[in-house]
Design a protein around this motif. Structure first.
Motif, PDB file in Angstrom:
ATOM      1  N   PHE A  33      11.025   3.027 -52.848  1.00 43.79           N
ATOM      2  CA  PHE A  33       9.916   3.878 -53.271  1.00 43.79           C
ATOM      3  C   PHE A  33      10.336   5.340 -53.192  1.00 43.79           C
ATOM      4  N   ARG A  34       9.902   6.112 -54.170  1.00 41.03           N
ATOM      5  CA  ARG A  34      10.293   7.508 -54.297  1.00 41.03           C
ATOM      6  C   ARG A  34       9.881   8.346 -53.088  1.00 41.03           C
ATOM      7  N   ASP A  35       8.610   8.237 -52.665  1.00 44.53           N
ATOM      8  CA  ASP A  35       8.109   9.052 -51.551  1.00 44.53           C
ATOM      9  C   ASP A  35       6.967   8.292 -50.902  1.00 44.53           C
ATOM     10  N   ALA A  36       7.283   7.542 -49.861  1.00 46.94           N
ATOM     11  CA  ALA A  36       6.270   6.699 -49.230  1.00 46.94           C
ATOM     12  C   ALA A  36       6.255   6.894 -47.718  1.00 46.94           C
ATOM     13  N   ALA A  37       6.183   8.160 -47.309  1.00 44.97           N
ATOM     14  CA  ALA A  37       6.035   8.476 -45.885  1.00 44.97           C
ATOM     15  C   ALA A  37       5.222   9.760 -45.776  1.00 44.97           C
ATOM     16  N   TYR A  38       4.293   9.779 -44.840  1.00 54.29           N
ATOM     17  CA  TYR A  38       3.423  10.938 -44.712  1.00 54.29           C
ATOM     18  C   TYR A  38       4.112  12.156 -44.106  1.00 54.29           C
ATOM     19  N   SER A  39       5.073  11.956 -43.225  1.00 52.29           N
ATOM     20  CA  SER A  39       5.549  13.096 -42.447  1.00 52.29           C
ATOM     21  C   SER A  39       7.053  13.334 -42.441  1.00 52.29           C
ATOM     22  N   SER A  41      10.817  13.339 -45.127  1.00 54.51           N
ATOM     23  CA  SER A  41      11.404  13.117 -46.449  1.00 54.51           C
ATOM     24  C   SER A  41      12.309  11.888 -46.498  1.00 54.51           C
ATOM     25  N   PHE A  42      12.838  11.465 -45.359  1.00 51.75           N
ATOM     26  CA  PHE A  42      13.675  10.271 -45.305  1.00 51.75           C
ATOM     27  C   PHE A  42      12.972   9.257 -44.401  1.00 51.75           C
ATOM     28  N   PRO A  43      12.120   8.402 -44.994  1.00 49.86           N
ATOM     29  CA  PRO A  43      11.255   7.543 -44.201  1.00 49.86           C
ATOM     30  C   PRO A  43      11.974   6.365 -43.557  1.00 49.86           C
ATOM     31  N   SER A  44      11.447   5.986 -42.425  1.00 52.83           N
ATOM     32  CA  SER A  44      11.883   4.745 -41.787  1.00 52.83           C
ATOM     33  C   SER A  44      11.046   3.612 -42.375  1.00 52.83           C
ATOM     34  N   GLU A  45      11.409   2.408 -42.033  1.00 51.10           N
ATOM     35  CA  GLU A  45      10.632   1.253 -42.482  1.00 51.10           C
ATOM     36  C   GLU A  45       9.205   1.341 -41.951  1.00 51.10           C
ATOM     37  N   LEU A  82       3.838   9.941 -53.092  1.00 53.05           N
ATOM     38  CA  LEU A  82       2.659  10.593 -52.531  1.00 53.05           C
ATOM     39  C   LEU A  82       2.515  12.016 -53.058  1.00 53.05           C
ATOM     40  N   ALA A  83       1.305  12.534 -52.976  1.00 50.53           N
ATOM     41  CA  ALA A  83       1.042  13.919 -53.384  1.00 50.53           C
ATOM     42  C   ALA A  83       1.864  14.865 -52.509  1.00 50.53           C
ATOM     43  N   GLY A  84       2.375  15.915 -53.141  1.00 49.44           N
ATOM     44  CA  GLY A  84       3.152  16.908 -52.403  1.00 49.44           C
ATOM     45  C   GLY A  84       4.584  16.464 -52.197  1.00 49.44           C
ATOM     46  N   GLY A  85       5.277  17.233 -51.427  1.00 54.74           N
ATOM     47  CA  GLY A  85       6.665  16.927 -51.128  1.00 54.74           C
ATOM     48  C   GLY A  85       7.155  17.790 -49.986  1.00 54.74           C
ATOM     49  N   GLY A  93      12.745  22.121 -37.108  1.00 57.13           N
ATOM     50  CA  GLY A  93      11.325  21.947 -36.880  1.00 57.13           C
ATOM     51  C   GLY A  93      10.758  20.785 -37.667  1.00 57.13           C
ATOM     52  N   PRO A  94       9.461  20.578 -37.488  1.00 56.99           N
ATOM     53  CA  PRO A  94       8.825  19.447 -38.173  1.00 56.99           C
ATOM     54  C   PRO A  94       8.751  19.677 -39.686  1.00 56.99           C
TER      55      PRO A  94
END
Length: 167
Positions: A33-39, A41-45, A82-85, A93-94
């Motif tokens: 998935f292109r962007d499937a994490a809220y917090s 840019s490189f999501p975990s499972e 998801l919306a945004g990026g 930092g976060p």
């Protein structure tokens, strides 16, 4: 990949057991998935599972509200953006999700709606909400799924509810 597929089946089975609506949601290759994490840019499972859970639960609420006896809906989620990026320039930092007029929410779906065993609507679509920043939303500012929820509401009304009414 197998674990994500298993999660999809468990989510669908759990939702079906608690609901009268016959809905099956399958997440196809969520690791791509292109962007499937809220917090980040490189999501975990685990990050992807959180987003998939929100998609599944919202689609289940829509199905519970709009599908009746004899209706069956199968949705395959092929991509989520998801919306945004996240800014690629930020190094310390976060990570902060930045919403702009060109980072609207998008999903790619394949669906099939049947009534009493007869297919009344099916297709593959890329859905999006390019005006997501213009719409006034009535929800908590901490709602991380606000734009995607509105996009899914609109799609469900235009495709699924309309198909049932004209079916």
């Amino acid at each position: 990949m197998i674990r994500s597929w298993a999660l999809s089946i468990l989510l669908a089975a759990g939702a079906s057991a608690a609901s009268a609506a016959d809905l099956t949601v399958v997440f196809v290759n969520p690791e791509n998935f292109r962007d499937a994490a809220y917090s980040r840019s490189f999501p975990s499972e685990r990050d992807r599972e959180e987003v998939m859970r929100d998609v599944q639960q919202h689609l289940q609420r829509l199905a519970d509200r709009h599908l009746g006896p004899g209706d069956a809906l199968r949705i395959e989620v092929l991509d989520i953006d998801l919306a945004g990026g996240f800014s690629p320039l930020r190094r310390a930092g976060p990570e902060v999700r930045i919403l702009t007029d060109v980072t609207w929410p998008r999903m790619e779906l394949r669906y099939e709606l049947s009534c009493d065993g007869q297919v009344i609507a099916s297709g593959r679509e890329r859905i999006s909400d390019m005006n997501y920043l213009l719409m006034a939303r009535r929800s908590s500012s901490s709602d991380r799924f606000i734009y995607e929820r509105a996009m899914l509401d609109d799609w469900f009304a235009r495709r699924i509810v309309a198909a049932k009414e004209h079916g």
